[in-house]
Motif scaffolding. Structure first.
Motif, PDB file in Angstrom:
ATOM      1  N   LYS A   2     -78.573   9.847  -4.539  1.00 58.72           N
ATOM      2  CA  LYS A   2     -77.393  10.494  -5.099  1.00 58.72           C
ATOM      3  C   LYS A   2     -77.590  10.783  -6.578  1.00 58.72           C
ATOM      4  O   LYS A   2     -77.138  11.810  -7.069  1.00 58.72           O
ATOM      5  CB  LYS A   2     -76.185   9.591  -4.881  1.00 58.72           C
ATOM      6  CG  LYS A   2     -75.648   9.706  -3.491  1.00 58.72           C
ATOM      7  CD  LYS A   2     -74.174   9.482  -3.559  1.00 58.72           C
ATOM      8  CE  LYS A   2     -73.650   9.681  -2.168  1.00 58.72           C
ATOM      9  NZ  LYS A   2     -72.520  10.422  -2.075  1.00 58.72           N
ATOM     10  N   LYS A   3     -78.244   9.905  -7.261  1.00 58.62           N
ATOM     11  CA  LYS A   3     -78.498  10.093  -8.681  1.00 58.62           C
ATOM     12  C   LYS A   3     -79.401  11.314  -8.880  1.00 58.62           C
ATOM     13  O   LYS A   3     -79.175  12.139  -9.761  1.00 58.62           O
ATOM     14  CB  LYS A   3     -79.189   8.837  -9.204  1.00 58.62           C
ATOM     15  CG  LYS A   3     -78.960   8.581 -10.630  1.00 58.62           C
ATOM     16  CD  LYS A   3     -79.626   7.265 -10.952  1.00 58.62           C
ATOM     17  CE  LYS A   3     -79.183   6.818 -12.290  1.00 58.62           C
ATOM     18  NZ  LYS A   3     -79.809   5.635 -12.716  1.00 58.62           N
ATOM     19  N   HIS A   4     -80.398  11.372  -8.044  1.00 63.76           N
ATOM     20  CA  HIS A   4     -81.322  12.494  -8.104  1.00 63.76           C
ATOM     21  C   HIS A   4     -80.593  13.805  -7.758  1.00 63.76           C
ATOM     22  O   HIS A   4     -80.804  14.839  -8.396  1.00 63.76           O
ATOM     23  CB  HIS A   4     -82.481  12.225  -7.138  1.00 63.76           C
ATOM     24  CG  HIS A   4     -83.536  13.282  -7.153  1.00 63.76           C
ATOM     25  ND1 HIS A   4     -84.070  13.785  -8.317  1.00 63.76           N
ATOM     26  CD2 HIS A   4     -84.183  13.926  -6.141  1.00 63.76           C
ATOM     27  CE1 HIS A   4     -84.963  14.689  -8.026  1.00 63.76           C
ATOM     28  NE2 HIS A   4     -85.061  14.788  -6.692  1.00 63.76           N
ATOM     29  N   GLU A   5     -79.742  13.755  -6.741  1.00 67.50           N
ATOM     30  CA  GLU A   5     -78.949  14.916  -6.327  1.00 67.50           C
ATOM     31  C   GLU A   5     -78.012  15.343  -7.451  1.00 67.50           C
ATOM     32  O   GLU A   5     -77.872  16.538  -7.734  1.00 67.50           O
ATOM     33  CB  GLU A   5     -78.143  14.539  -5.076  1.00 67.50           C
ATOM     34  CG  GLU A   5     -77.570  15.722  -4.356  1.00 67.50           C
ATOM     35  CD  GLU A   5     -76.877  15.288  -3.081  1.00 67.50           C
ATOM     36  OE1 GLU A   5     -75.646  15.444  -3.051  1.00 67.50           O
ATOM     37  OE2 GLU A   5     -77.555  14.816  -2.152  1.00 67.50           O
ATOM     38  N   HIS A   6     -77.369  14.386  -8.106  1.00 69.13           N
ATOM     39  CA  HIS A   6     -76.444  14.661  -9.203  1.00 69.13           C
ATOM     40  C   HIS A   6     -77.202  15.296 -10.387  1.00 69.13           C
ATOM     41  O   HIS A   6     -76.733  16.265 -11.000  1.00 69.13           O
ATOM     42  CB  HIS A   6     -75.739  13.370  -9.628  1.00 69.13           C
ATOM     43  CG  HIS A   6     -74.770  13.585 -10.741  1.00 69.13           C
ATOM     44  ND1 HIS A   6     -73.637  14.338 -10.597  1.00 69.13           N
ATOM     45  CD2 HIS A   6     -74.766  13.143 -12.030  1.00 69.13           C
ATOM     46  CE1 HIS A   6     -72.969  14.354 -11.731  1.00 69.13           C
ATOM     47  NE2 HIS A   6     -73.646  13.631 -12.627  1.00 69.13           N
ATOM     48  N   ALA A   7     -78.355  14.796 -10.705  1.00 69.58           N
ATOM     49  CA  ALA A   7     -79.168  15.329 -11.797  1.00 69.58           C
ATOM     50  C   ALA A   7     -79.624  16.751 -11.461  1.00 69.58           C
ATOM     51  O   ALA A   7     -79.643  17.644 -12.318  1.00 69.58           O
ATOM     52  CB  ALA A   7     -80.367  14.432 -12.052  1.00 69.58           C
ATOM     53  N   LEU A   9     -78.033  18.865  -9.424  1.00 73.39           N
ATOM     54  CA  LEU A   9     -76.848  19.730  -9.510  1.00 73.39           C
ATOM     55  C   LEU A   9     -76.516  20.048 -10.966  1.00 73.39           C
ATOM     56  O   LEU A   9     -76.147  21.186 -11.293  1.00 73.39           O
ATOM     57  CB  LEU A   9     -75.654  19.080  -8.826  1.00 73.39           C
ATOM     58  CG  LEU A   9     -75.670  19.109  -7.299  1.00 73.39           C
ATOM     59  CD1 LEU A   9     -74.500  18.296  -6.732  1.00 73.39           C
ATOM     60  CD2 LEU A   9     -75.597  20.527  -6.800  1.00 73.39           C
ATOM     61  N   LEU A  10     -76.646  19.047 -11.850  1.00 77.35           N
ATOM     62  CA  LEU A  10     -76.404  19.286 -13.278  1.00 77.35           C
ATOM     63  C   LEU A  10     -77.405  20.295 -13.837  1.00 77.35           C
ATOM     64  O   LEU A  10     -77.044  21.199 -14.598  1.00 77.35           O
ATOM     65  CB  LEU A  10     -76.510  17.963 -14.058  1.00 77.35           C
ATOM     66  CG  LEU A  10     -75.198  17.251 -14.298  1.00 77.35           C
ATOM     67  CD1 LEU A  10     -75.442  15.835 -14.804  1.00 77.35           C
ATOM     68  CD2 LEU A  10     -74.364  18.011 -15.288  1.00 77.35           C
ATOM     69  N   SER A  13     -76.539  23.710 -12.504  1.00 80.66           N
ATOM     70  CA  SER A  13     -75.329  24.202 -13.162  1.00 80.66           C
ATOM     71  C   SER A  13     -75.652  24.718 -14.563  1.00 80.66           C
ATOM     72  O   SER A  13     -75.181  25.774 -14.981  1.00 80.66           O
ATOM     73  CB  SER A  13     -74.288  23.085 -13.213  1.00 80.66           C
ATOM     74  OG  SER A  13     -73.165  23.510 -13.920  1.00 80.66           O
TER      75      SER A  13
END
Length: 119
Positions: A2-7, A9-10, A13
């Motif tokens: 999830k951390k990797h996914e969040h990074a 996505l950031l 973006s």
């Protein structure tokens, strides 16, 4: 994960924002270029049309004044013809001086003036 996914996505973006800003900036530059290109064509065309209109107006004014002058000369010639002035001028001698026939039967006036033939 999830951390990797969040990074990820950031980063996407931020990349989308950077791309969007670049597209917007390019669009503004293209608008300015299109406007300056349009003006580079329109201004000379407008100036040419204005100068042409001015030249046409000036020529019509000049021609009208010339027509008026010709009509005045014709009126003067008609008046002189009615008064009997049908003097014929020519050039005489080697120096091509202006001369006219003199009515030798007419009297002489003060200063040696004589009546011209045909008047």
């Amino acid at each position: 994960m999830k951390k990797h996914e969040h990074a990820l996505l950031l980063a996407l973006s931020e990349s989308e924002k950077t791309t969007s800003d670049a597209i917007r900036a390019q669009s503004q530059r293209l608008k300015r270029t299109a406007l300056s290109s349009w003006m580079a064509v329109a201004i000379p065309v407008i100036v040419t049309l204005a100068l042409s209109a001015g030249a046409i107006w000036a020529m019509s004014w000049y021609m009208n004044s010339q027509v008026e002058q010709i009509l005045n000369h014709r009126a003067t010639l008609e008046r002189l013809a009615e008064e009997g002035a049908e003097i014929q001028l020519t050039y005489c001698g080697d120096n091509r001086r202006l001369c006219a026939k003199i009515d030798e039967s007419a009297q002489t006036y003060q200063g040696g003036y004589r009546i011209l033939e045909g008047y």
